[in-house]
Write a protein that holds these residues in place. Structure first.
Motif, short mmCIF file in Angstrom:
data_model
loop_
_atom_site.label_atom_id
_atom_site.label_comp_id
_atom_site.label_asym_id
_atom_site.label_seq_id
_atom_site.Cartn_x
_atom_site.Cartn_y
_atom_site.Cartn_z
N VAL A 94 -70.19 -30.13 -55.72
CA VAL A 94 -70.45 -30.56 -56.39
C VAL A 94 -71.19 -31.66 -56.38
O VAL A 94 -71.86 -32.08 -57.86
CB VAL A 94 -68.61 -30.23 -57.10
CG1 VAL A 94 -68.44 -31.17 -58.54
CG2 VAL A 94 -68.07 -28.82 -56.85
N ALA A 95 -70.70 -32.76 -56.37
CA ALA A 95 -71.48 -33.72 -55.97
C ALA A 95 -72.70 -33.41 -55.85
O ALA A 95 -74.30 -34.58 -56.52
CB ALA A 95 -70.64 -34.48 -54.88
N GLU B 181 -62.35 -38.83 -55.79
CA GLU B 181 -62.10 -38.68 -54.54
C GLU B 181 -61.46 -37.47 -53.77
O GLU B 181 -61.94 -37.70 -52.63
CB GLU B 181 -60.28 -38.56 -55.96
CG GLU B 181 -59.50 -38.76 -54.27
CD GLU B 181 -57.79 -38.57 -55.07
OE1 GLU B 181 -56.80 -38.41 -53.94
OE2 GLU B 181 -57.74 -38.67 -55.90
N LYS B 182 -62.12 -36.41 -53.86
CA LYS B 182 -62.18 -35.48 -52.78
C LYS B 182 -63.86 -35.27 -52.51
O LYS B 182 -63.64 -34.54 -51.16
CB LYS B 182 -62.19 -33.85 -54.28
CG LYS B 182 -60.88 -33.58 -54.07
CD LYS B 182 -59.52 -33.19 -53.46
CE LYS B 182 -59.04 -33.33 -54.41
NZ LYS B 182 -57.37 -33.00 -53.61
N ALA B 183 -64.77 -36.07 -53.15
CA ALA B 183 -65.80 -35.98 -52.50
C ALA B 183 -65.98 -37.32 -51.50
O ALA B 183 -66.52 -36.85 -50.17
CB ALA B 183 -67.26 -36.20 -53.13
N ASP C 25 -58.18 -26.46 -58.73
CA ASP C 25 -58.31 -27.26 -58.97
C ASP C 25 -59.46 -28.22 -58.97
O ASP C 25 -59.92 -28.54 -60.51
CB ASP C 25 -56.51 -28.26 -58.82
CG ASP C 25 -55.58 -28.35 -58.75
OD1 ASP C 25 -55.37 -27.37 -59.95
OD2 ASP C 25 -55.18 -29.08 -58.22
N LEU C 26 -60.29 -28.37 -57.90
CA LEU C 26 -61.03 -28.75 -57.98
C LEU C 26 -62.32 -28.23 -58.90
O LEU C 26 -62.74 -28.35 -59.07
CB LEU C 26 -62.12 -29.03 -56.20
CG LEU C 26 -62.81 -29.18 -56.28
CD1 LEU C 26 -63.85 -30.42 -56.53
CD2 LEU C 26 -63.87 -29.14 -55.14
N ARG C 27 -62.14 -26.65 -58.94
CA ARG C 27 -62.96 -26.09 -59.58
C ARG C 27 -63.05 -26.20 -61.13
O ARG C 27 -63.83 -26.32 -61.87
CB ARG C 27 -62.67 -24.38 -59.63
CG ARG C 27 -63.78 -23.83 -60.04
CD ARG C 27 -62.89 -21.68 -60.01
NE ARG C 27 -61.56 -21.67 -60.78
CZ ARG C 27 -60.38 -20.56 -59.94
NH1 ARG C 27 -61.08 -19.97 -58.94
NH2 ARG C 27 -59.34 -20.18 -60.40
N ALA C 28 -61.67 -26.46 -61.82
CA ALA C 28 -61.37 -27.19 -62.39
C ALA C 28 -62.13 -28.26 -63.60
O ALA C 28 -62.81 -28.22 -64.58
CB ALA C 28 -60.31 -26.79 -63.53
N VAL C 29 -61.80 -29.52 -62.40
CA VAL C 29 -62.55 -30.37 -62.19
C VAL C 29 -64.39 -30.20 -62.17
O VAL C 29 -65.27 -30.42 -63.20
CB VAL C 29 -62.26 -31.49 -61.28
CG1 VAL C 29 -63.41 -33.14 -60.97
CG2 VAL C 29 -61.34 -32.20 -61.15
N ALA C 30 -64.86 -29.29 -61.46
CA ALA C 30 -66.12 -28.76 -61.83
C ALA C 30 -67.28 -28.10 -62.89
O ALA C 30 -67.53 -28.54 -62.91
CB ALA C 30 -66.45 -28.22 -60.37
N TYR C 31 -65.90 -27.58 -63.58
CA TYR C 31 -66.48 -26.69 -64.89
C TYR C 31 -66.77 -28.24 -65.66
O TYR C 31 -67.28 -27.79 -66.96
CB TYR C 31 -65.13 -25.93 -65.21
CG TYR C 31 -66.32 -24.76 -66.04
CD1 TYR C 31 -66.82 -23.70 -65.59
CD2 TYR C 31 -65.39 -24.77 -67.34
CE1 TYR C 31 -67.07 -22.95 -66.52
CE2 TYR C 31 -66.41 -23.67 -68.46
CZ TYR C 31 -67.37 -22.63 -68.18
OH TYR C 31 -68.10 -21.64 -67.94
N LEU D 197 -68.64 -21.87 -56.78
CA LEU D 197 -67.22 -21.89 -57.47
C LEU D 197 -66.48 -21.73 -58.54
O LEU D 197 -65.30 -21.28 -58.22
CB LEU D 197 -67.48 -23.41 -56.51
CG LEU D 197 -65.38 -24.39 -56.98
CD1 LEU D 197 -65.50 -23.49 -55.84
CD2 LEU D 197 -65.42 -25.42 -56.62
N CYS D 198 -67.48 -22.36 -59.69
CA CYS D 198 -66.65 -22.47 -60.75
C CYS D 198 -66.53 -20.66 -61.01
O CYS D 198 -65.90 -20.37 -61.94
CB CYS D 198 -68.16 -22.90 -62.14
SG CYS D 198 -67.45 -24.67 -61.46
N ASN D 199 -67.47 -20.69 -60.33
CA ASN D 199 -68.11 -18.41 -60.89
C ASN D 199 -66.90 -18.35 -60.31
O ASN D 199 -66.47 -15.73 -60.40
CB ASN D 199 -69.16 -18.32 -61.17
CG ASN D 199 -70.21 -18.20 -61.99
OD1 ASN D 199 -69.83 -18.99 -62.87
ND2 ASN D 199 -71.09 -18.57 -61.94
#
Length: 197
Positions: free
Chosen positions: A142-143, A102-104, A80-86, A30-32
């Protein structure tokens, strides 16, 4: 008509160029989907340019069993989730955790206990046409990685215009791929040595 050449860091899936999987975990894939994390925004490469690209990528990455139609809102949420994950996986930035939680949490509430092929039971997101399915699956991925010891082996590629993440359990890997970023660095170093003569 000549088809677009596929760069060595990409694959063509359903007529769309996507980043080649090389990280070792779906959360990192996802980050990539963005390259150039440490570059100015104008120099970054966005792989998830349309909702269709997201839908194709989510299936290709194994986050969903079959492609679902997504809209621009879901695409924005996944980015947005990708930025959080990074921030969490690369920079160990705990201030990003509430956004992931919140998302997870929302995604986890949608899981169902199911029997899988080997006879074991697992909580999984139900297959269906929910356009938010890629977002839910990505949040759970991610979680999942944050809950594993592997999280401490995540490295970011130092290649120019890259920043892709990957697992490095042996502590020996420097580049996302030697064939691309590693070779580019070698060429730059060789050129720099030559110009210094």
């Amino acid at each position: 008509m000549v088809s677009e050449k596929v760069p060595p860091f990409a694959v063509r899936v359903g007529g769309v160029l996507l980043p080649k999987p090389l990280s070792g975990h779906p959360a990192l894939e996802l980050c990539n989907t963005l390259a150039g994390w440490h570059e100015p925004r104008t120099h970054r490469r966005e792989w998830l340019t349309t909702p269709e690209h997201l839908a194709i990528w989510a299936e290709f990455a194994g986050l969903v069993e079959r492609r679902v139609d997504v809209d621009a809102t879901v695409l924005d949420e996944v980015r947005d989730l990708r930025a959080v994950a990074y921030r969490l996986l690369c920079h160990r930035d705990r201030s990003a955790f509430p956004a992931l939680a919140e998302k997870a949490g929302d995604a986890n509430a949608r899981t169902r206990l199911t029997i899988v092929d080997d006879g074991s039971a697992r909580f999984r997101l139900p297959a269906g046409d929910d356009p938010r399915l890629p977002l839910h699956a990505a949040a759970l991925a991610v979680a999942d990685l944050l809950g594993r010891p592997d999280r401490d082996t995540v490295k970011a590629c130092p290649g120019e215009g890259c920043g892709w993440l990957f697992l490095d359990p042996r502590g020996r890997r420097t580049w996302c791929t030697m064939a691309v970023c590693g070779n580019r660095a070698k060429v730059r170093a060789y050129t720099a040595r030559g110009s210094g003569r």
